[in-house]
Structures are given as C-alpha cells and as structure tokens.
Scaffold this motif. Structure first.
Motif, short mmCIF file in Angstrom:
data_model
loop_
_atom_site.label_atom_id
_atom_site.label_comp_id
_atom_site.label_asym_id
_atom_site.label_seq_id
_atom_site.Cartn_x
_atom_site.Cartn_y
_atom_site.Cartn_z
N ILE A 286 -3.15 -1.35 -8.58
CA ILE A 286 -2.34 -2.60 -8.19
C ILE A 286 -0.94 -2.87 -9.34
O ILE A 286 -1.28 -3.13 -10.26
CB ILE A 286 -3.20 -3.81 -7.46
N PHE A 287 0.14 -2.13 -8.95
CA PHE A 287 1.26 -1.41 -9.85
C PHE A 287 2.51 -1.25 -8.85
O PHE A 287 1.71 -0.51 -7.93
CB PHE A 287 0.60 -0.83 -10.82
N SER A 288 3.37 -1.82 -9.36
CA SER A 288 4.47 -1.52 -8.65
C SER A 288 4.87 -0.25 -8.81
O SER A 288 4.77 0.71 -10.11
CB SER A 288 5.64 -2.41 -8.63
N VAL A 289 6.14 0.14 -7.96
CA VAL A 289 6.84 1.86 -8.77
C VAL A 289 7.32 1.17 -9.97
O VAL A 289 7.63 2.63 -10.29
CB VAL A 289 7.67 2.16 -7.37
N ASN A 290 7.86 0.37 -10.24
CA ASN A 290 9.41 0.37 -11.10
C ASN A 290 8.29 -0.65 -12.50
O ASN A 290 9.23 -1.37 -13.27
CB ASN A 290 10.36 -0.26 -11.04
N ASP A 291 7.00 -0.50 -12.18
CA ASP A 291 6.12 -1.45 -13.60
C ASP A 291 7.01 -3.23 -13.60
O ASP A 291 6.88 -2.92 -14.82
CB ASP A 291 6.50 -1.09 -14.39
N VAL A 292 7.20 -3.50 -12.42
CA VAL A 292 7.33 -4.85 -12.73
C VAL A 292 6.54 -5.71 -11.60
O VAL A 292 7.67 -7.02 -11.29
CB VAL A 292 8.67 -5.47 -12.18
N SER A 293 5.45 -5.28 -11.39
CA SER A 293 5.17 -6.18 -10.60
C SER A 293 4.32 -7.56 -10.64
O SER A 293 4.89 -7.82 -12.45
CB SER A 293 3.27 -5.38 -10.60
N ILE A 294 4.51 -8.42 -9.90
CA ILE A 294 4.24 -9.93 -10.65
C ILE A 294 3.03 -10.88 -10.03
O ILE A 294 2.67 -10.47 -8.95
CB ILE A 294 5.11 -10.70 -9.11
N THR A 295 2.71 -10.91 -11.43
CA THR A 295 1.64 -11.28 -11.42
C THR A 295 1.58 -12.16 -12.76
O THR A 295 0.68 -12.84 -13.11
CB THR A 295 0.48 -10.48 -12.69
N GLU B 64 -0.74 -18.22 -4.02
CA GLU B 64 -2.04 -17.81 -4.17
C GLU B 64 -2.37 -16.95 -4.59
O GLU B 64 -3.54 -16.87 -4.82
CB GLU B 64 -2.67 -18.42 -2.09
N ILE B 65 -1.93 -15.65 -4.35
CA ILE B 65 -2.13 -14.11 -4.20
C ILE B 65 -1.22 -13.85 -5.53
O ILE B 65 -0.08 -14.21 -5.20
CB ILE B 65 -1.75 -13.59 -3.16
N ALA B 66 -1.57 -14.27 -6.92
CA ALA B 66 -1.25 -14.08 -7.97
C ALA B 66 -0.24 -12.53 -8.29
O ALA B 66 0.72 -11.43 -8.52
CB ALA B 66 -1.90 -14.66 -9.15
N THR B 67 -0.94 -11.46 -7.98
CA THR B 67 -1.21 -9.69 -7.88
C THR B 67 -0.72 -9.25 -5.65
O THR B 67 -1.86 -9.31 -5.79
CB THR B 67 -2.37 -8.74 -8.38
N LEU B 68 0.29 -8.23 -6.45
CA LEU B 68 1.43 -8.16 -5.49
C LEU B 68 0.18 -6.64 -5.22
O LEU B 68 0.84 -6.19 -5.64
CB LEU B 68 1.83 -8.70 -5.60
N PRO B 69 0.30 -6.73 -4.12
CA PRO B 69 0.09 -5.19 -3.60
C PRO B 69 1.27 -4.69 -4.33
O PRO B 69 2.72 -4.80 -3.78
CB PRO B 69 -0.05 -4.06 -1.75
#
Length: 852
Positions: free
Chosen positions: A838-847, A808-813
């Motif tokens: 909003i992006f992750s430290v290893n550029d693999v944010s789950i969107t 339900e929340i697609a882009t995670l902090p």
C-alpha cells in the motif's frame, strides 16, 4: 618429544583449516541466505528443494510443493503470504519428483530446467535461439520469464528479450494481464487445462481457450468435445454470459486480428487484480475466485457452467434450452421434435426438425413458387454456435442479406458486432431471463399463418377482458374522485389542508406505493402572496426544473418555493419522485420538505429556507469563497458525506441520489450543508445493490462512467459524484472549468496529472495553503481520488469514506487513474499501483492523521 611436536603441528593445521572454512563460510553465507529471497535464477544461482524465490514485492513465490494428500514434489508458482497454498502454475505436471532431491537451474543451453536427484532433466522450457547468457525471473504478475542476459535491478523489468514465459504456457489458472489466446495459422494456443484431481496436477479431462474463428468465443472442452461456450465477444461482453453486464464491472479485454486469425483475452479486475483468478477445475467448471482479506480466504465470484442448459448443445439442433422451464428443452416455433419418443424420455440430443420446408428450398427442388419466408423474433437468447459475419449497416440490411441467401437459417444484429447469421442447423441455443440478444429464426410463410390464428383468438379474449377492466376502472375512479373532493372540501373548512400522495399517483419503478403518505399541501394563493406573486426580486436560483423563489408566510416563516416550469425537461415524474422520496427522510444534512402545491398545471415544492443558498454560489465565486476557510470546508465535506451515508445505509429506504453536485448542496446561515433536489433519486430494495436505466439523467461531469455510458447506477455512482465535489471544494474550481486550457480537459485530469508528478499541492486553493492543515487537505485529495476511480468496485463505500476522513483508516489504498480523463495522462509508476503493497504513485501516502 617428537609426538608432542607432531600433535602440536596437527592442531596448528586443524586450526588453519577451521579458520579457512569459517572465512569461506563467512563470505558465502550472504549468498546462501539471499538465495531464498531472490527472484532471479542464473547459471550460477539455482534453487534446490526446499528453497524458494519470491517476486520483487513478495506477491508470488516459486519453489517445490506437494499437493494435498500427496507426497510427490512439483515445481510451481503460488501466492505468497497467504494462509492456504494456492498454486497458479506447475512446471513438471506429468513428471513429478518422488523425493526432495529436485533442482531448478539454467542449463548449459540456456534453458530453464528441473532436474531430479540423478541430474536427469524432467522438465525444460525448450526455448531455441538462445544467443547469450540467460536468466529466469519471477515477476509480481505471477509470470515466470526466461530472458536474455541477467537483470541487475531485481525489479519487474525484463532486462533482455523474452525467450520463454509461463504466461504463454499456462496450467489451470488464468491470472490478470495474462493473454489467453489462439493463433490459427501457427497453431499456437494458450490452453487452460484442469488438474486430474485436487491431489494430482497432471493434465485432466477439461480444458478452456479462446477460439478466434469468425467471432471470438471462450470454449470449455471435455476431451475433444465442446462442453460450454461463452457466446460471441462484442468488444464489451460475451453475449452468452447473462450476468456479464459491463466492461466497467468486469474489466475484460480481447485483442483480435482477423487477418492472422489471432485473438487474445485478458482481464484486469477492478477490486484488486493481483487477487482475482480464473481456474479450470477438474469437474469442468471455469471458476472465478476473489480473495477476501477480511475472512482470509478465497470465495467464488462466478462460475460456468451452472445448469444443464449451460452444457453445450444439450437440446440438439434447433432445440432451445430454458433452465426455468420443465422440461428444460423445447423446439423453436415452426419446429417439432425429431423423435417424440426420445424427447419424452428426456433425451433431447436428436433436436428438432422443421414442420414446413422453407420456400427457397421448395423452389430449388420442385420449382414451386410461393410466398417468401419470414423471420420469427425470439428475445433474450444465447445465439447459436458457428456464427458467420457480414457487413451490414443495420438490422434491416442484415435481414435482407439473410433472406437473399437460401442457406441462411437465422440472423441477429448486435451494435458492437454487426450482422451475425447462421447456415444449417442452429446449435446450443439458450433462453435467458435477462441479457442475451434478439434472434431471428427463418420460417416458412405458412408457419406465421398458424401463429396468426392463435394470436387472433388470444387477442380477442385479451381485448374483451381489457375493455371490461377499463370500464370498471373508470367507474371506480369517478367514485373515488367524488369522495376525494368531499374530503378536500371538509379539510379546507377545518383549516387542515393535506395531499394524499397516493391520490397524486406516486410511482417508483412502476410499482404503486401501498402505504398512504400524508404531506401538507399549500394553496397557490398563499404561495403567491408569500413570494410577492413570484417577483423576480425574490428569485433564489434557476435550474432545469424551473425557478426557486424566497417567500415569507403569514406567520413569518421563511420558505423556498421550487416552481416546476411547464417547459422543464424534468417533468411530472421527477416532481412525484421527489415528493415521495424526500417526504420519508429526516436528517440534518438533508434539506427538509415542508409541503407541496398542485393547482391545475402548476406544481411546486416548498422547502425550508437556506440563507446562504447553494454551495456553488460561494465556492466558485472569487470573492465569496474566501469566506470558506479550511475548517468550514471540511465541515461541509463531512456534512455531505454524512447525508449520503444516511441515504445509502442508515435511512429506512436505501436511496441513490444520482445528481449530487455543488448546486444541489444548500447552506444554512451557519454554513451547515444540506443535500437537496431528489427528483432524480431512486429507491433500492433491501437486497438490491445496483440498477439499470435506459434514461440516463443527471449532470455530465458528476456522472460515474458506468452510469453515463451504461445506464448502470448504484451507491458507487453517488460516491463518484462525492469525489468530484470533494476535489472541487479543495481546489475551489469546477470540474468542467478547464475547457479553454491546453491539457488536461477537466479537474480530474488536472488533479491526476499533479498527483502522478508529485506536485499535488498546486491544485489546492491558495487560500488553504497553511502548513498546519496540509496533512488533512492531502487526506481529502487522496480520498477524493479513491472515490472517482474509473471502475465502480475500486471505489470505497460512503462508510469507508467517512472512516478515512475521520482518520479511523490511517493508511489509504493507492488510487488508480480516474474515469473520464485524457488517457495520455499516465505516469511511469502507474504499473506499481497494482502491487499489493500500500503506497501511492507519488510516494505521498497519507499515513499520519491528527485528531480534530
């Protein structure tokens, strides 16, 4: 003919001019358009009103602005992309521009300057020793930096040496990672100075700074007079701020160097450090603001001063202030008002004086020899100003040192500071309802005699009343016990045995439960037969509480019997607590309590039988864990999450489990998870969000940092444990299974290291590495890291966790470094986690999420 040719030549020249102009404009246009988006000012690139420049990630903006109800123009820094103008720094505070002709540029001497329409310098950085070309850069922290050379990458990295920075010359706002400090030797001071009013940024009456003398404190001044102080810093909190409980919640840090008399205060708040700020407002309050993204506005999180007692020295020397008393000022024991008349009028500035001269003073002046002075203990105090420090190993040595010094009038001991003592008058004392420290005030020996006579009278009355009360109580208990026996016998005759939990003495946080709760009681003989007299062949497991046995009742129902060991560290209180808590809960992901048994010293709990025992028995078994494919594991994760959500939000009682781990998750025959073992659980009141305990219980490795180190627990403590459990389910490894390896020392450190290096797939259980489930597994890892972040306020609630897991929340902090891992595990991109993007430290944010 000549006229026609002349006209043609004129047209030809005009055409050439227009073409040339358009060509020049074509090449210059990109520079003009890019100017407002640049974050660099150079000798060839400036800002002219109304142009602006933004920080690399568009968090802050620098430019010209006019305050509310004013037409004056100022150069300032404010938050970008917010609905309201929130200015955090102003350059030309004392010299506003009266029109829109201002320019910000690098002058010939390399300084950053603000010019008016007549090219007059109205503000300058005034830096010296600029040896080469300089440039000014606005960073994502809100810091405007004048540096040597020019940064070519346009990011937050300063290319050369820093010549000047706005963080060392603040206005009224204290931002995350800014250093607010004072250097006694050089006089250098970072002072927060209030605006005169909301429409006038010029320097107002009130200011705030860190004072490093002896023990660092934060002060607010009204002009040159102290107005409020924070109390001493003890390396964790300021002792004079009662609602500042823990570094894990407040994120302050103070670096001090007593040799040079320097102290710098900084903070990095846990929710979103870019959108928290402290402001010295025109009314004399130091206010902490937080940004509410949902309502798109700022809200006040904390402020000081708030009461009359917070005003510095309000009750005068030796006077103590208590905002809950009327009048608020009183003299300490052994003291009397200096002026009774003024005191009666509410003028307490004269303070109090001693009733009896100290023995050491009498001895020095008259040679009189008497009994030694003593110390009156006053609890939960804001200690006085002007504390000195001495090297004392403990409070006893601190007392001895004070007693041997005739000028010492009081002392206090804090484990993180050591011995504090005061000479002369005690100024700015305040009585708190919570927090503070114990203050020991020096009194003449005779003052304790006066106090003792009062105590004897009061004690006699209290003891007499207590004796009568005890006799009455035991008489009532004896009568109630006889009635209870008759009732129990009658129930047994009818075959309806039950236990009234109020008769067992159920207590929660010291409050007797008022509502009577019935729970079926089992006979010891029936349980002995059901378990074949507790045969070891029926043993299901063993923990700190004792042993769990499988049993079968006469009607064929299978049960699990938890038998409390007489030598168990989890005693009667945990037994009572579990009965009271779990008997009120009904949820498919919580184990069901069928009844209890109390027989002499034997105490047992009877649960529904779970065919597949506990999760750890399968998950950490190299052979059995192959039974848990990803679908089953995700089903278990969701079930545990639903159970916790029910405990935190959906049940009639708000319950914090405090001991969630793999061994406390039971699996039925269909591998449905059920949370068990509520011996450590605590019930919260309707509006209660957090509690504190001196007795930290639970399992190391699953405890949150604030609970293990501070005894503070909330629903975020359970979220931390859930995060550990989630990562264990994904990896198939225990959190504490890394002790024999070089580094890191636990699962959290291992996961964070792989996450930071972009090799997170290495931590996944090899049995789960199927391309079709990779996105879902990565989502779980991401959510797990969010749950185990070091600071409680960084962690999501269980409702948010369930929304993340269900996509339900697609882009995670972006997760930050977890708690309890080796500190050397960092990444070059760690600082980027503070960015608003909003992006992750290893550029693999789950969107991307796939429907289940």
């Amino acid at each position: 003919m000549d006229g026609t040719m002349g006209f043609a030549k004129f047209n030809s020249c005009c055409g050439c001019f227009v073409s040339s102009f358009l060509l020049v404009l074509w090449f210059c246009l990109p520079s003009i358009l890019c100017l407002s988006n640049s974050n660099i000012i150079t000798s060839t690139q400036n800002i002219t009103d109304p142009e602006t420049m933004v920080s690399p990630n568009s968090i802050f903006k620098l430019g010209f602005f006019s305050p509310e109800n004013s037409t004056n123009r100022y150069v300032g820094i404010w938050y970008n992309n917010m609905s309201e103008l929130t200015v955090v720094w102003v350059a030309n505070r004392e010299k506003p521009l009266t029109d829109s002709s201002g320019t910000v540029m690098i002058a010939n001497n390399g300084n950053l300057v603000v010019l008016d329409g007549q090219k007059t310098v109205i503000w300058s950085t005034s830096a010296s020793n600029i040896s080469q070309n300089s440039s000014a850069q606005l960073l994502d922290s809100g810091n405007l930096v004048l540096q040597q050379g020019i940064s070519n990458d346009g990011n937050n990295t300063v290319s050369g040496g820093i010549l000047w920075q706005s963080f060392l010359h603040p206005s009224d706002t204290f931002l995350p990672n800014m250093k607010l400090g004072t250097n006694v030797k050089t006089g250098e001071k970072q002072l927060l100075t209030a605006w005169k009013d909301q429409s006038n940024p010029s320097i107002g009456t009130f200011s705030a700074a860190v004072v490093p003398l002896n023990i660092p404190q934060v002060f607010i001044w009204n002009g040159s007079s102290p107005y409020w102080r924070s109390g001493p810093w003890n390396n964790r909190i300021f002792l004079g701020v009662p609602d500042m409980q823990s570094v894990y919640l407040d994120g302050f840090n103070l670096d001090s160097d007593s040799k040079v008399g320097r102290a710098y205060l900084s903070f990095s708040f846990v929710s979103d450090p870019l959108f928290a700020r402290f402001v010295m407002d025109p009314e004399g309050k130091l206010v902490e603001y937080r940004w509410d993204e949902e309502n798109n506005n700022w809200f006040i999180k904390w402020s000081a001063p708030n009461t009359e007692c917070d005003i510095y020295g309000n009750c005068g020397p030796f006077g103590s202030c208590n905002a809950l008393d009327s009048p608020i000022c009183s003299c300490s024991e052994g003291f009397t008002p200096k002026s009774t008349e003024e005191w009666g009028k509410g003028n307490w500035s004269g303070g109090c004086v001693r009733r009896t001269q100290l023995q050491c003073e009498r001895s020095n002046s008259t040679g009189e020899v008497g009994k030694a002075d003593g110390f009156l203990k006053v609890n939960m105090m804001k200690v006085p100003d002007f504390a000195d420090w001495s090297a004392a190993a403990d409070i006893k040595q601190c007392e001895e040192q004070c007693l041997s010094n005739c000028s010492c009038t009081a002392y206090a001991f804090d484990i993180n500071i050591g011995c504090m003592y005061w000479s002369g008058s005690l100024i700015d004392m305040q009585k708190f309802s919570s927090g503070g420290v114990d203050l020991y005030i020096r009194l003449a020996y005779s003052e304790f005699g006066r106090k003792d006579s009062k105590v004897i009278i009061i004690t006699t009355v209290v003891i007499g009343t207590a004796i009568i009360g005890v006799i009455t109580y035991f008489s009532w208990m004896w009568t109630a016990k006889l009635r209870g026996r008759k009732k129990m016998k009658k129930n047994m005759d009818l075959g309806e045995v039950s236990t009234d939990l109020s008769d067992v003495g159920m207590l929660e946080d010291g409050i007797m439960t008022s509502k009577r709760r019935e729970l079926p009681a089992f006979e010891l003989e029936d349980l002995a037969k059901a378990t074949n007299y507790f045969d070891t062949a029926n043993k299901l497991g063993e923990g700190g509480f004792g042993i769990v046995y499988k049993g079968t009742l006469l009607d064929g129902q299978e049960i699990a019997v938890k038998k409390l060991s007489k030598s168990s560290g989890q005693g009667v209180e945990e037994f009572k607590n579990e009965v009271m808590v779990i008997s009120q809960l009904q949820h498919r992901n919580l184990v069901r309590l069928l009844g209890c048994c109390i027989h002499g010293e034997e105490k047992m709990l009877i649960y529904e039988y779970m065919a597949n025992k506990s999760l750890d028995a399968i998950l950490f078994d190299p052979t059995k864990r192959t039974l848990l494919d990803w679908k089953k594991r995700f089903h278990i994760i969701e079930g545990i999450g639903r159970g916790l959500l029910y405990l935190h939000r959906d049940s009639r009682l708000k319950i914090i489990h405090r001991d969630l781990k793999a061994s406390n998750v039971l699996l039925d025959e269909e591998l449905n998870p059920k949370i068990s073992d509520f011996g450590m659980a605590r019930i919260f009141g309707g509006s209660q969000d957090e509690a504190n305990t001196k007795r930290v219980v639970g399992t190391y490795g699953y405890m949150s940092p604030e609970y293990a180190m501070e005894g503070r627990f909330s629903e975020k403590s359970d979220v931390f444990s859930f995060g550990i459990l989630l990562l264990e389910i994904v990896s198939g490894r225990k959190n504490n299974s890394f002790f024999q390896e070089e580094a890191p020392s636990n699962l959290l450190g291992h996961v964070w290291k792989l996450w930071s290096e972009g090799t997170i797939l290495e931590m996944i259980d090899p049995a789960l590495l199927e391309p079709s489930i990779q996105v879902e597994v990565m989502t779980c890892i991401h959510v797990g890291l969010l749950c185990v972040q070091e600071f409680a306020k960084d962690r999501p609630t269980m409702s948010s966790v369930m929304s993340m897991l269900s996509c339900e929340i697609a882009t995670l902090p972006t997760p930050k470094q977890p708690g309890f891992i080796q500190r050397q595990i960092t990444s070059d991109t760690e600082s980027s986690s503070r960015n608003h993007n909003i992006f992750s430290v290893n550029d693999v944010s789950i969107t991307i999420c796939q429907a289940r």
